[in-house]
Design a protein around this motif. Structure first.
Motif, short mmCIF file in Angstrom:
data_model
loop_
_atom_site.label_atom_id
_atom_site.label_comp_id
_atom_site.label_asym_id
_atom_site.label_seq_id
_atom_site.Cartn_x
_atom_site.Cartn_y
_atom_site.Cartn_z
N MET A 1 56.17 27.21 17.04
CA MET A 1 54.80 26.35 16.98
C MET A 1 54.66 25.68 18.31
SD MET A 1 52.86 26.34 14.60
CE MET A 1 52.02 25.46 13.45
N GLU A 2 55.55 24.92 18.91
CA GLU A 2 55.41 24.12 19.95
C GLU A 2 55.11 25.02 21.03
OE1 GLU A 2 58.46 21.35 21.23
OE2 GLU A 2 58.72 20.73 19.13
N ALA A 3 55.93 25.91 21.37
CA ALA A 3 55.62 26.92 22.38
C ALA A 3 54.35 27.52 22.22
CB ALA A 3 56.78 28.00 22.24
N HIS A 4 54.05 27.97 21.19
CA HIS A 4 52.80 28.28 20.78
C HIS A 4 51.43 27.50 21.40
CE1 HIS A 4 49.41 29.13 17.73
NE2 HIS A 4 49.26 30.06 18.68
N MET A 5 51.69 26.21 21.01
CA MET A 5 50.63 25.41 21.26
C MET A 5 50.47 25.12 22.86
SD MET A 5 49.52 24.52 18.65
CE MET A 5 48.19 23.34 18.77
N GLU A 6 51.71 25.17 23.25
CA GLU A 6 51.85 25.21 24.81
C GLU A 6 51.15 26.25 25.55
OE1 GLU A 6 55.55 22.27 24.92
OE2 GLU A 6 55.70 24.17 26.07
N SER A 7 51.27 27.36 25.11
CA SER A 7 50.98 28.62 25.88
C SER A 7 49.63 29.08 25.28
CB SER A 7 52.33 29.80 25.41
OG SER A 7 53.13 29.25 25.20
N LEU A 8 48.99 28.51 24.68
CA LEU A 8 47.65 28.84 24.23
C LEU A 8 46.85 29.69 25.07
CD1 LEU A 8 46.23 26.23 21.38
CD2 LEU A 8 46.96 28.94 21.27
N GLY A 9 46.74 29.13 26.39
CA GLY A 9 45.79 29.50 27.58
C GLY A 9 46.32 31.04 27.60
N TYR A 10 47.47 30.95 27.94
CA TYR A 10 47.96 32.34 28.18
C TYR A 10 48.08 33.51 27.10
CZ TYR A 10 52.32 35.34 28.54
OH TYR A 10 53.00 36.49 28.54
N LEU A 11 48.08 32.74 26.05
CA LEU A 11 47.97 33.69 24.68
C LEU A 11 46.56 34.61 24.70
CD1 LEU A 11 50.36 32.17 22.24
CD2 LEU A 11 50.64 34.49 23.23
N GLU A 12 45.53 33.51 24.76
CA GLU A 12 44.26 33.81 24.63
C GLU A 12 43.95 34.93 25.61
OE1 GLU A 12 42.08 30.06 24.70
OE2 GLU A 12 42.54 29.81 22.78
N GLU A 13 44.28 34.89 26.61
CA GLU A 13 44.09 35.67 27.75
C GLU A 13 44.64 37.06 27.56
OE1 GLU A 13 44.57 34.23 31.70
OE2 GLU A 13 45.17 36.29 32.41
N VAL A 14 45.73 36.90 27.13
CA VAL A 14 46.43 38.44 26.81
C VAL A 14 45.72 39.06 25.45
CG1 VAL A 14 48.48 39.35 25.54
CG2 VAL A 14 48.76 37.67 27.59
N ALA A 15 45.32 38.12 24.61
CA ALA A 15 44.58 38.50 23.58
C ALA A 15 43.19 39.32 23.81
CB ALA A 15 44.57 37.34 22.47
N ARG A 16 42.78 38.50 24.82
CA ARG A 16 41.22 39.16 25.24
C ARG A 16 41.41 40.50 25.77
NH1 ARG A 16 39.29 34.34 26.83
NH2 ARG A 16 40.40 34.45 28.79
N THR A 17 42.26 40.90 26.55
CA THR A 17 42.50 42.10 27.25
C THR A 17 43.39 43.03 26.05
OG1 THR A 17 44.75 41.66 28.07
CG2 THR A 17 42.48 41.38 29.60
N GLY A 18 44.03 42.47 25.31
CA GLY A 18 45.01 43.08 24.31
C GLY A 18 46.11 43.90 24.94
N GLU A 19 46.30 43.44 26.16
CA GLU A 19 47.48 44.17 27.00
C GLU A 19 48.67 43.07 27.09
OE1 GLU A 19 47.42 46.22 30.98
OE2 GLU A 19 45.51 46.94 30.35
#
Ligand code: B12
Ligand SMILES: Nc1nc2c(ncn2[C@@H]2O[C@H](COP(=O)(O)OP(=O)(O)O)[C@@H](O)[C@H]2O)c(=O)[nH]1
Ligand SMILES: [Mg+2]
Lengths: 565, 157, 322
Positions: C285-303
């Protein structure tokens, strides 16, 4: 026969279309509507205006007929209030039998035409005043009756052959009826002149009123004993008052109130037929009890729909032949729950509107709440105003002079149909569950009501529904509340008196007769016989309420409410 | 802060406020109690409803066993002084008089004073908004939690 | 100061102070350092009580039956604790807990302690908190600990690692041919109860169950115990004593065969595993919160979304090690 011929309808339709397309938009531009959507208190969406188009295939004779004729929509009597006004029956009782005797005489003296006893909680759940669970409760919410002795005092100086008395009592109904009959016997009143009502409606106990004692099956069995016995022995007694009032007050909508009450009635009719009774033998003795809430037309429509539906149920489902079997005779109480603590004098106005709806809906008897409803059982002063409210409607307003004066109103007829249709849907649902006894055991009506009451509370909270002084024109004037003169009585003194008296009764009765009566009762219960004759003998022998109920609890067990929320 | 300190750390779960909603005596008026219980649940509280016809002693014991943050009693039957006296006495006997008690229902204005004197923290008269109830109950729960935190160093959030 | 007050609390609870016990249970509900400290202290002394799990579909009558069983156990002189797991609202996270209501008649009995606990989103509801509570009740000398589960979800099966005696409650007509006994449940029960035998069809359900239990594959537990069938009516109080007799019989069997200790071990292992899981998931959870920006970007491209997941797990693990 439909109400309007096709040609006329066509012209109206054209006209209405024009109105909607041309006239109305201009108005709305300048004067937009107050709300996005208008609904009744029960969330039925209503339009701006009703016309013959809303009653297109509507047949006058089928839907209404004439007063005193099937389907009785316009009233059960051909003469209605032109011959006899509704009975003004004020629910009353507090303290011990002495206080209540005085209150009854006061009301009679001011023109009340029927009596109605309110019992305290120990009496309602069938325990004696010296039971530990009764501690601190005796006499607060109604009169405490622990034995025949108390009933004798309540009716001291009141001729039971001349009055009719309603008793709001459920699991202990056989006991209170026995006390009543035993006092009447002592007054020398013959059985055919003993008139009144025992509420004795067990299903709504589980649904709403919560003075249950026995488990559902046993509760229904005992109630049906009372009905059967009364039908055979007390020709003027209404042994059951199938009650929507409590259901509504617990939070139901008008539609639910109507549907659940009729479904309760259907269950009872089936139970009685299963006992081998003929429909036309008992159906004329069934009576009903409804709430009259604040949304004026909705209530009137509900009462009219109720009569029509019950007539149909009795004739078509159960093959009743007598007209009387098809009558839905009902008592009405104005909505206690609509009365609020804030600016309490406004409650008089609410009660007036509700009483008016009940009268326009054709009620047979009426209780009007007092303005001090949110605080304590009514003071003499407040009760008198409530009674006067009925008298003003009856004698001054002229509304009682024409039968069903709203009959034919496009809106009221449409709403009557709408409520009826919605109620049938509920009834179908309950039928598919195996009837109301099964539905109650499953918690179905309980959950429906809870959902409705929560929704109403949220609607208040979010400003979709209004109560003046509460969520609109809010008043926090605590002094105005403080100035309401409340009924005062010395509760502790009354509790002591009642405890003393029940002990005296136990000490001074014919012990042998008493003992035998309870033993016989137990055996009868175990054998599954009709309990009434045995309870009557126990009552006459001065067995106390708690003793008689105690025997029955041992045989039938007690109910614990399952968690529903 | 150690890795276990935050309650957020418990798989994202928070320590929610716990409220006992109680009916005592023979009073069968449960509409208000149930509406309030639902409103509290929908506001995220953990609610325990005692059901009807409880003795004050049973209610006090339930509160202790469940270690609730607030006890909410609903009385409409006029027996409030008698029942609340017994409840408060039992709570004291159990060493649980630190649990704040609130009351709602049919309470005539002249009785407010004696009830407050028994130690009841809030009395909600008919017509009180759910929002006000939720807010005041939450506040009492928070206060209790922070008192506990001061003692044991263990709080909620 | 803190430690001292926890010490005091423990001491009072041990002396039978109910308020102190109630407080202790709250303290161990979430795995805080205090919780760990308390559990470490208490677990040493635990391991004597019989833990009895009630499972089965909602509405089968678990709570009502448990209440009757409490009464019977009390008459046999046992002190009884109950952990009643109730579902939470998936919307607000709040809950209205109703099991207690059915057992409330025992509220004023000082030998009975009932504690409700909402599922709080844990599937099946058997959370670390519930296990920790068992440990506390056990250490406090309760003889019998009843655990009522919500009766849904596959992780219901966890109950076999938490309880000595598993009672699977079913009722007549809950679906044809014991449909009510969902996947997995036929294999876990030590005692099968056909409750509501006051109803017609109870015999049919019982016969079917009996037939099933006679099959070799499901008719024997690892311990060698042969599951038993009991008919009850919780509302009428019928069959309760027979049920309690079998509960006792099973307990004797476990003790004589040495399986009771192994069950306690299994429970603790489960608790350790669940605690570890919740610690880890907190870190995720903590890591998830910290990495939100990165995750969102990945999610956008799907890659690279799976690589991101791996990265998240790695970050969480690093945090754990810090
Ligand atoms: C509805 C009602 C009923 C319904 C109850 C249905 C049900 N299942 O609840 C029915 C019709 C069955 C009923 C029956 C009786 N009733 Co009644 N009833 C009322 C009425 C009209 C409204 C109560 C209500 O539900 N209001 C709506 C709810 C939402 O409001 P509320 O409960 O006040 O709750 C609000 C606040 O008080 C507060 N609150 C309440 N509880 C709690 C709890 C917590 C934790 C919190 C934080 C806040 C809180 O928050 C809520 C939201 O604002 C009142 C009078 C009145 N207008 O208040 C009489 C009243 C309570 N009843 C009364 C009586 C006498 C009876 C009977 C004894 C009549 C009889 N003799 O047969 C029976 C007894 C039934 C029983 N089993 O106990 C009396 C009590 C007199 C007294 N206290 O001295 C009253 C005051 C009427 C009167 N003046 O005579 N009743
Ligand atoms: N007829 C009958 N009903 C029962 C019996 N046991 C429980 N019930 C009812 O079944 C419903 C569910 O009971 P509950 O104990 O809450 O079930 P749980 O969800 O499994 O805990 C309630 O209405 C009980 O009254 C029984 O033996 N016979
Ligand atoms: Mg349960």
């Amino acid at each position: 026969m439909v109400m309007f011929d096709g040609e006329e309808l066509g012209r109206i339709e054209e006209k209405l279309k024009e109105w909607r397309e041309k006239t109305l938009p201009k108005w709305l531009e300048r004067m937009p509507e107050r709300m996005e959507e208008f609904t009744t208190l029960s969330d039925i969406k209503v339009k701006d205006v009703y016309t013959p188009l809303d009653l297109k295939d509507w047949s006058y004779l089928e839907k209404l007929g004439l007063p005193g004729e099937y389907p009785f929509t316009r009233g059960i009597h051909a003469t209605m209030y032109r011959a006899k006004l509704w009975t003004m029956r004020m629910f009353s009782g507090y303290g011990g039998p002495e206080e209540t005797n005085r209150r009854l005489k006061f009301l009679i003296q001011h023109g009340e035409t029927g009596l109605s006893l309110a019992f305290d909680e120990p009496t309602l759940v069938g325990i004696d005043p010296d039971d530990p669970l009764a501690e601190g409760h005796v006499g607060i919410e109604g009169v405490n009756i622990a034995s025949l002795r108390d009933m004798e005092i309540v009716f001291d100086g009141i001729n039971m052959g001349e009055v009719t008395t309603n008793m709001t009592i459920n699991p202990p109904a056989p006991v209170l009826l026995s006390y009543y009959v035993a006092v009447a016997e002592k007054q020398g009143v013959p059985y055919h002149r003993i008139g009144g009502t025992t509420q004795n409606d067990p299903l709504k106990e589980f649904i709403a009123q919560k003075t249950y004692v026995f488990p559902p099956e046993a509760a229904v069995k005992i109630a049906m004993d009372v009905v059967e016995w009364s039908v055979k022995n007390l020709p003027k007694w209404n042994p059951i008052s199938i009650s929507g009032y409590h259901i509504r007050e617990a939070g139901a909508t008008a539609v639910q109130e109507l549907a659940f009450t009729l479904a309760d009635g259907i269950e009872y009719v089936r139970q009685l037929i299963a006992r081998g009774l003929d429909v036309d033998q008992f159906a004329p003795r069934l009576s009903f009890f409804f709430d009259s809430h604040i949304n004026f037309f909705e209530e009137i429509a509900k009462f009219r729909a109720a009569r029509r539906m019950w007539a149909k149920i009795m004739r078509e489902w159960f093959g009743a032949k007598k007209q009387r079997s098809m009558w839905l005779r009902f008592h009405t109480q104005t909505a206690g729950v609509s009365l609020v603590a804030q600016e309490p004098f406004n409650n008089i106005i609410r009660t007036t509107l509700e009483a008016l709806a009940a009268v326009l809906g054709g009620t047979q008897s009426l209780h009007t709440n007092s303005f001090d409803e949110p605080f304590r059982v009514p003071s003499e002063f407040a009760a008198k105003i409530a009674l006067r409210t009925q008298q003003i409607i009856a004698y001054e307003s002229g509304v009682a002079d024409v039968i069903d004066p709203l009959g034919g109103s496009y809106y009221v007829e449409w709403l009557t149909d709408e409520i009826e249709e919605r109620a049938w849907k509920y009834i179908d649902r309950i039928e598919s569950m195996g009837g109301m006894l099964e539905a109650v055991k499953k918690g179905y009506p309980q959950r429906e009501i809870m959902d409705a009451s929560y929704k109403f509370q949220r609607d208040l909270e979010e400003g979709r529904k209004f109560i003046v002084g509460v969520n609109i024109f809010r008043s926090d004037d605590i002094d105005e509340i403080r100035n309401v003169p409340l009924l005062e009585f010395d509760q502790e003194e009354i509790e002591e008196r009642q405890k003393r008296r029940v002990k005296e009764v136990r000490a001074n009765r014919n012990q042998e007769r008493w003992k035998r009566s309870l033993e016989d009762l137990r055996r009868a219960a175990e054998r599954g016989e009709n309990l009434m004759p045995y309870v009557l003998e126990a009552g006459r022998s001065y067995a106390t309420l708690g003793e008689i109920m105690g025997v029955l609890k041992e045989v039938y067990g007690v109910y614990v409410e399952p968690p529903e929320y | 802060m150690s890795s276990l300190q935050s309650t957020e750390a418990v798989g994202g779960a928070v320590r929610r406020f716990k409220v006992l909603v109680a009916k005592m005596g023979l009073d069968g008026h449960d509409r208000g109690a149930k509406v309030v219980a639902r409103a509290l649940r929908d506001a995220g509280f953990e609610v325990i409803y005692t059901g009807l016809r409880q003795t004050p002693e049973q209610v006090a014991l339930a509160a202790v066993q469940e270690d609730v943050d607030v006890i909410g009693v609903s009385i409409l039957n006029g027996a409030h002084i008698h029942l609340m006296k017994r409840l408060m006495t039992k709570l004291k006997d159990l060493g649980a008089d630190d649990i704040p008690v609130v009351l709602g229902g049919t309470i005539p204005v002249p009785d407010l004073e004696p009830l407050y004197r028994l130690g009841i923290r809030e009395i909600f008269l008919p017509g009180t908004s759910l929002a006000e109830i939720i807010e005041k109950v939450r506040k009492l729960a928070e206060e209790k939690r922070s008192r506990e935190e001061a003692v044991t160093g263990v709080g909620g959030c | 100061m803190e430690a001292a007050s926890i010490e005091a609390l423990l001491e009072r609870a041990e002396k039978g102070n109910l308020r102190a016990l109630g407080r202790l249970l709250t303290l161990i509900e979430h795995p805080t350092p205090h919780a760990i400290q308390i559990l470490e202290r208490l677990a040493k002394r635990a391991g004597r009580a019989q833990v009895i799990g009630f499972t089965g579909i909602p509405g089968a009558g678990k709570s009502t039956l448990a209440s009757r069983v409490i009464g019977a156990l009390r008459r046999r002189g046992y002190r009884v604790a109950v952990v009643a797991i109730d579902p939470s609202s998936p919307f607000s996270g709040g809950s209205i807990m109703g099991d207690r209501l059915r057992m409330q008649e025992h509220a004023s009995d000082p030998g009975v302690f009932i504690r409700s606990i909402p599922t709080r989103g844990v599937k099946g509801g058997l959370s670390t908190a519930a296990l920790a509570m068992i440990e506390v009740f056990d250490a406090m000398g309760y003889d019998k600990i009843i655990v009522e589960t919500v009766g849904v979800g596959q992780s219901e099966v966890d109950i076999i690692n938490a309880a000595h005696t598993i009672i699977v409650v079913t009722m007549p007509g809950a679906g044809d041919d014991v449909q009510a006994l969902k996947a997995g449940v036929m294999e876990i029960g030590d005692i099968y109860v056909v409750n509501k035998s006051d109803k017609a069809e109870a015999n049919k359900t019982a016969a079917y169950l009996q037939f099933a239990l006679e099959r070799e594959d499901i008719g024997r537990r690892e311990s060698g115990w042969k599951p038993r069938l009991v008919k009850t009516s919780a509302v009428l109080g019928m069959g309760i004593d027979s049920l309690v007799d079998v509960i006792e019989e099973h307990w004797n069997f476990l003790r004589e065969s040495g399986w009771s200790g192994r069950k306690v071990e299994a429970r603790r292992i489960l608790m350790a595993k669940m605690m570890a899981e919740s610690m880890l998931s907190a870190k995720v959870m903590e890591a998830h919160m910290e990495s939100l920006g990165y995750l969102e970007e990945v999610a956008r491209t799907g890659e690279g979304i799976f690589r991101a997941a791996e990265e998240l797990a790695r970050r969480a693990a690093r945090k754990m090690l810090e």
